[in-house]
Motif scaffolding. Structure first.
Motif, PDB file in Angstrom:
ATOM      1  N   GLU A  28       0.836  -1.200   0.000  1.00 19.75           N
ATOM      2  CA  GLU A  28       0.000   0.000   0.000  1.00 19.75           C
ATOM      3  C   GLU A  28       0.870   1.248   0.000  1.00 19.75           C
ATOM      4  O   GLU A  28       0.572   2.230  -0.682  1.00 19.75           O
ATOM      5  CB  GLU A  28      -0.923  -0.016   1.230  1.00 19.75           C
ATOM      6  CG  GLU A  28      -1.763   1.241   1.411  1.00 19.75           C
ATOM      7  CD  GLU A  28      -2.751   1.461   0.280  1.00 19.75           C
ATOM      8  OE1 GLU A  28      -3.227   2.603   0.143  1.00 19.75           O
ATOM      9  OE2 GLU A  28      -3.044   0.501  -0.463  1.00 19.75           O
ATOM     10  N   TRP A  29       1.960   1.227   0.762  1.00 21.74           N
ATOM     11  CA  TRP A  29       2.893   2.357   0.768  1.00 21.74           C
ATOM     12  C   TRP A  29       3.519   2.538  -0.612  1.00 21.74           C
ATOM     13  O   TRP A  29       3.628   3.664  -1.106  1.00 21.74           O
ATOM     14  CB  TRP A  29       3.982   2.127   1.812  1.00 21.74           C
ATOM     15  CG  TRP A  29       5.072   3.153   1.761  1.00 21.74           C
ATOM     16  CD1 TRP A  29       5.025   4.427   2.225  1.00 21.74           C
ATOM     17  CD2 TRP A  29       6.368   2.993   1.185  1.00 21.74           C
ATOM     18  NE1 TRP A  29       6.216   5.077   1.982  1.00 21.74           N
ATOM     19  CE2 TRP A  29       7.062   4.218   1.342  1.00 21.74           C
ATOM     20  CE3 TRP A  29       7.029   1.931   0.571  1.00 21.74           C
ATOM     21  CZ2 TRP A  29       8.361   4.404   0.901  1.00 21.74           C
ATOM     22  CZ3 TRP A  29       8.330   2.108   0.125  1.00 21.74           C
ATOM     23  CH2 TRP A  29       8.985   3.334   0.290  1.00 21.74           C
ATOM     24  N   LYS A  59       1.856   6.469  -7.034  1.00 14.21           N
ATOM     25  CA  LYS A  59       0.800   7.373  -7.495  1.00 14.21           C
ATOM     26  C   LYS A  59       1.246   8.820  -7.396  1.00 14.21           C
ATOM     27  O   LYS A  59       0.976   9.635  -8.302  1.00 14.21           O
ATOM     28  CB  LYS A  59      -0.455   7.144  -6.657  1.00 14.21           C
ATOM     29  CG  LYS A  59      -1.671   7.936  -7.126  1.00 14.21           C
ATOM     30  CD  LYS A  59      -2.894   7.598  -6.281  1.00 14.21           C
ATOM     31  CE  LYS A  59      -4.116   8.391  -6.724  1.00 14.21           C
ATOM     32  NZ  LYS A  59      -5.300   8.078  -5.908  1.00 14.21           N
ATOM     33  N   GLU A  60       1.955   9.145  -6.331  1.00 17.32           N
ATOM     34  CA  GLU A  60       2.433  10.512  -6.155  1.00 17.32           C
ATOM     35  C   GLU A  60       3.454  10.869  -7.239  1.00 17.32           C
ATOM     36  O   GLU A  60       3.436  11.964  -7.795  1.00 17.32           O
ATOM     37  CB  GLU A  60       3.048  10.656  -4.764  1.00 17.32           C
ATOM     38  CG  GLU A  60       3.785  11.968  -4.519  1.00 17.32           C
ATOM     39  CD  GLU A  60       2.875  13.165  -4.680  1.00 17.32           C
ATOM     40  OE1 GLU A  60       3.382  14.248  -4.955  1.00 17.32           O
ATOM     41  OE2 GLU A  60       1.652  13.001  -4.554  1.00 17.32           O
ATOM     42  N   CYS A  74       1.045   4.250  -2.889  1.00 19.50           N
ATOM     43  CA  CYS A  74       0.902   5.690  -2.628  1.00 19.50           C
ATOM     44  C   CYS A  74       2.086   6.458  -3.195  1.00 19.50           C
ATOM     45  O   CYS A  74       1.917   7.523  -3.813  1.00 19.50           O
ATOM     46  CB  CYS A  74       0.792   5.929  -1.123  1.00 19.50           C
ATOM     47  SG  CYS A  74      -0.730   5.323  -0.373  1.00 19.50           S
TER      48      CYS A  74
END
Length: 448
Positions: free
Chosen positions: A435-436, A442-443, A439
């Motif tokens: 999940e990290w 995506k950033e 993120c």
């Protein structure tokens, strides 16, 4: 007998009239001084008849420096307000913001300067650690002659900056559209700028708007074309599939001049390869690879010293180093027993054909056991050891699977710095780590 004349003047209450004191007689125009007091007489007797010495005033204690007024913090604050960072110590601002909101315990008005707060807290709690900022900026020259839309760099700020002249900031160019040989020219040029900001004379460098970090970045922007026009530095490039001729590397030439070709984007090769057992004979390692490996190892030793990196074992296949990492400010997911110990040890394996193949990571089997020896409750110690073993497996697995979220450069210095900053993330279980990664990816996509 005649009676004495009565004193008709007022009398003091409860006593008789005091006789008048005669004025001191003048001798040769001078007035006699009064006798020293009993206290002074006693002091003279104790000091052998000499007058007592005046006691020197105690020096005032220096006031504690306000961390918010620290020069390094103020310079970083000024820089990140002018250029928004992509990451701070490898952490995207969005994740820093989420943590800031969580720390506010749901308050409706958390601090808007969450990145600045993070930097201030980091400088206060980890004063002996460098700060790493990655960001990008567009060349300000409207006539910039190269096909580079954004310059992407990683800025490293030493712990003792700006209080030591030897503690100078440095950059690493992250652009894939700038060949490595020309990127080195930018990095060397920035070293000159940082030296000039520290007072080293350089007739060819004129700083822009002061000497701070923002000034140094603006000065780099000013001299981008000058540095890119310099002759390409020779670097060694390692390719698994086939060798490339030196002539195949593009040259940064102006895009509008008819006699020149534009700076072309080269194909980006994956920096991350699937982990596999190293099976390399010494005879198969080229001399160029061996020299580059020796240079990068020496660079690591010079940077960290024996207090952080120690040779554990050498063989024909690899060098095994024990790396001692201090516990970072972000302690989430890091076992409490490690936090109390203040550091954690890892093994860094550098294969004989490094950097053609990447360095790998493993955990020492007895590190946590040695910490738990002092525990009186053996049942509690065994339970803690089982929990830590699971975390150690997470670290080894997550490092292998970090992919594009891993160290952006595979130099040993970058790997160790990345391990320190991301130690808490590496301790996560597989689901949270993925999940990290999502993120972070995506950033990066949203920022182009």
């Amino acid at each position: 007998m005649t009676e004495a004349p009565q004193n008709t003047g007022p009398r003091p209450e409860g006593g008789t009239t005091q006789p008048k004191r005669s004025r001191p007689r003048k001798r040769n125009g001078a007035t006699k001084t009064s006798k020293p007091s009993d206290a002074n007489s006693d002091s003279k007797e104790r000091n052998g008849g000499k007058p007592p010495k005046r006691t020197s005033r105690q020096p005032k204690k220096p006031k504690a420096r306000d961390p918010a007024k620290d020069y390094k913090y103020l310079e970083v604050k000024k820089l990140i307000r002018h250029i928004e960072p992509l990451t701070v110590n490898g952490i995207p601002p969005e994740i820093i913001q989420k943590r800031a909101h969580a720390d506010e315990n749901g308050n409706s008005s958390p601090s808007q300067n969450y990145v600045e707060d993070y930097v201030l807290k980091f400088i206060t709690s980890q004063p002996d650690q460098p700060i790493h900022l990655s960001f990008q900026f567009a060349p300000s020259d409207p006539d910039f002659p190269y096909n580079v839309e954004m310059v992407k760099i990683s800025l490293s700020i030493p712990p003792k900056y700006p209080y030591s002249k030897d503690a100078r900031p440095s950059i690493y160019v992250l652009n894939d559209d700038i060949p490595r040989g020309f990127a080195v020219n930018l990095e060397i040029g920035f070293r000159r700028i940082a030296a000039a900001a520290m007072g080293v004379e350089d007739e060819e460098i004129e700083l822009v708007e002061g000497k701070g970090l923002l000034s140094q970045i603006k000065t780099l922007d000013k001299y981008l074309e000058v540095f890119l026009k310099q002759e390409k530095k020779e670097t060694i490039k390692f390719v698994k599939s086939k060798k490339r001729d030196k002539s195949s590397s593009p040259s940064p030439t102006p895009k509008e001049k008819p006699e020149s070709k534009p700076l072309e984007s080269r194909p980006v090769e994956s920096r991350y390869v699937e982990s596999r057992p190293v099976d390399v004979s010494v005879a198969s390692v080229s001399s160029e690879t061996a020299r580059e490996r020796a240079r990068l190892i020496q660079e690591m030793n010079d940077k960290f010293g024996r207090e952080t990196v120690k040779v554990f074992k050498k063989s024909a296949l690899e060098n095994k180093y024990k790396v001692i990492l201090p516990i970072p400010m972000q302690k989430d997911h890091i076992p409490l027993v490690w936090q109390k110990h203040g550091k954690v040890e890892v093994f860094l394996h550098v294969p004989s054909d490094y950097p053609e193949h990447e360095a790998t990571l493993s955990m020492p089997p007895n590190f946590t056991k040695n910490i738990l020896i002092g525990y009186k409750d053996m049942q509690e110690a065994n339970q803690i050891h089982k929990q830590v073993l699971a975390v150690e497996k997470n670290i080894e697995r997550n490092y292998r699977n970090a992919g594009e979220c891993g160290p952006q450069q595979k130099t040993l210095i970058c790997v160790i710095n990345w391990l320190y900053v991301h130690l808490g993330y590496l301790c996560m279980d597989a689901v949270d780590f993925e999940e990290w990664k999502r993120c972070v990816g995506k950033e990066r996509e949203s920022r182009g």
